[in-house]
Design an enzyme around this catalytic site. Structure first.
Site, PDB file in Angstrom:
ATOM      1  N   SER A  17       0.833  -1.212   0.000  1.00  0.00           N
ATOM      2  CA  SER A  17       0.000   0.000   0.000  1.00  0.00           C
ATOM      3  C   SER A  17       0.868   1.263   0.000  1.00  0.00           C
ATOM      4  CB  SER A  17      -0.973  -0.001   1.178  1.00  0.00           C
ATOM      5  OG  SER A  17      -0.279  -0.009   2.409  1.00  0.00           O
ATOM      6  N   ASN A  18       2.037   1.190   0.628  1.00  0.00           N
ATOM      7  CA  ASN A  18       2.946   2.337   0.598  1.00  0.00           C
ATOM      8  C   ASN A  18       3.607   2.476  -0.770  1.00  0.00           C
ATOM      9  OD1 ASN A  18       2.879   3.605   3.317  1.00  0.00           O
ATOM     10  ND2 ASN A  18       3.370   1.526   3.946  1.00  0.00           N
ATOM     11  N   MET A 109      10.665  -6.346   4.975  1.00  0.00           N
ATOM     12  CA  MET A 109      10.897  -7.048   6.239  1.00  0.00           C
ATOM     13  C   MET A 109      12.218  -7.827   6.183  1.00  0.00           C
ATOM     14  SD  MET A 109       8.335  -5.881   7.734  1.00  0.00           S
ATOM     15  CE  MET A 109       8.355  -6.738   9.289  1.00  0.00           C
ATOM     16  N   HIS A 131       9.270   3.394   9.034  1.00  0.00           N
ATOM     17  CA  HIS A 131       9.112   2.610  10.262  1.00  0.00           C
ATOM     18  C   HIS A 131       7.963   3.195  11.089  1.00  0.00           C
ATOM     19  CE1 HIS A 131      10.024  -0.104  13.461  1.00  0.00           C
ATOM     20  NE2 HIS A 131      10.219   0.882  14.319  1.00  0.00           N
TER      21      HIS A 131
END
Length: 217
Positions: A17-18, A109, A131
């Site tokens: 989504s980012n 990740m 973050h």
């Protein structure tokens, strides 16, 4: 003559989504003269790969498991596999054309080691990371849940989101931009996560823009 476009490579592990926020910003005036030229995922099933394909952005799937298979299943073996993986990841990125101006870790990740960071820095390429916590707080995985628990159990009143430069120490690089997020009494974890993600989508664009503005200067 118009100036050359700025190129982003985005590293993802999940929903993306980012990544989508960056793609949309590149198509608008939010990130002018900027494009996402490549997306790399360390997970084959990451939905972000579909988002990239829909936007006609080339993708690469690069997973740690084949590197782990080459080493014994010990702490030393895992460390060696990670170093090899990171070195390989850097080589992949540096072989791409066009080369990126900025590498954006957007839900990536995987902790990047000097084997990745050093050759990338040597080429003058910035690496930034999103973050979901403020500087010096809740480094590593599960930051939103840990902040939510601290709100319930310790009376913490706020958490936040930051975009920061990536160094070998986890989530400890210099902050590019931060935004506080209120911890609301009685709010469930899912609702907090939803509000945090909304902040992330705006902040990742703002942080990327700030880094590009520094490069332009």
């Amino acid at each position: 003559m118009s100036e050359s476009p700025y190129n982003l490579i985005v590293l993802i592990s999940g929903n993306g989504s980012n990544l989508q926020a960056l793609i949309d910003a590149c198509a608008s005036s939010e990130l002018p003269n900027t494009r996402v030229t490549h997306v790399i995922s360390n997970r084959k099933g990451a939905f972000g790969l579909q988002r990239a394909a829909k936007a006609s952005i080339p993708t690469t799937y690069h997973n740690l498991v084949p590197f782990k298979r080459k080493h014994p299943q010990t702490e030393e073996g895992t460390a060696a596999a990670r170093k090899e993986y990171d070195s390989s990841l850097a080589s992949i990125i540096l072989s791409l054309s066009p080369r990126p101006d900025v590498i954006v870790c957007a839900g990536w990740m995987h902790i990047l080691t000097p084997e990745f960071l050093n050759p990338i820095a040597a080429q003058g390429i910035k690496v930034i990371n999103l973050h979901p916590a403020l500087p010096g707080e809740f480094a590593g995985a599960g930051a939103i849940e840990r902040a939510w628990k601290a709100g319930k159990e310790e009376g913490l009143k706020r958490t936040g989101v930051m975009i920061h430069e990536v160094i070998a120490e986890v989530d400890a690089g210099e902050a590019v931009v931060t935004e506080e997020v209120e911890l609301r009494e009685g709010e469930g974890l899912e609702d907090l996560e939803k509000r945090m993600h909304e902040v992330e989508h705006g902040l990742i664009v703002e942080g990327t823009r700030k880094v590009l503005e520094k490069i332009k200067k």
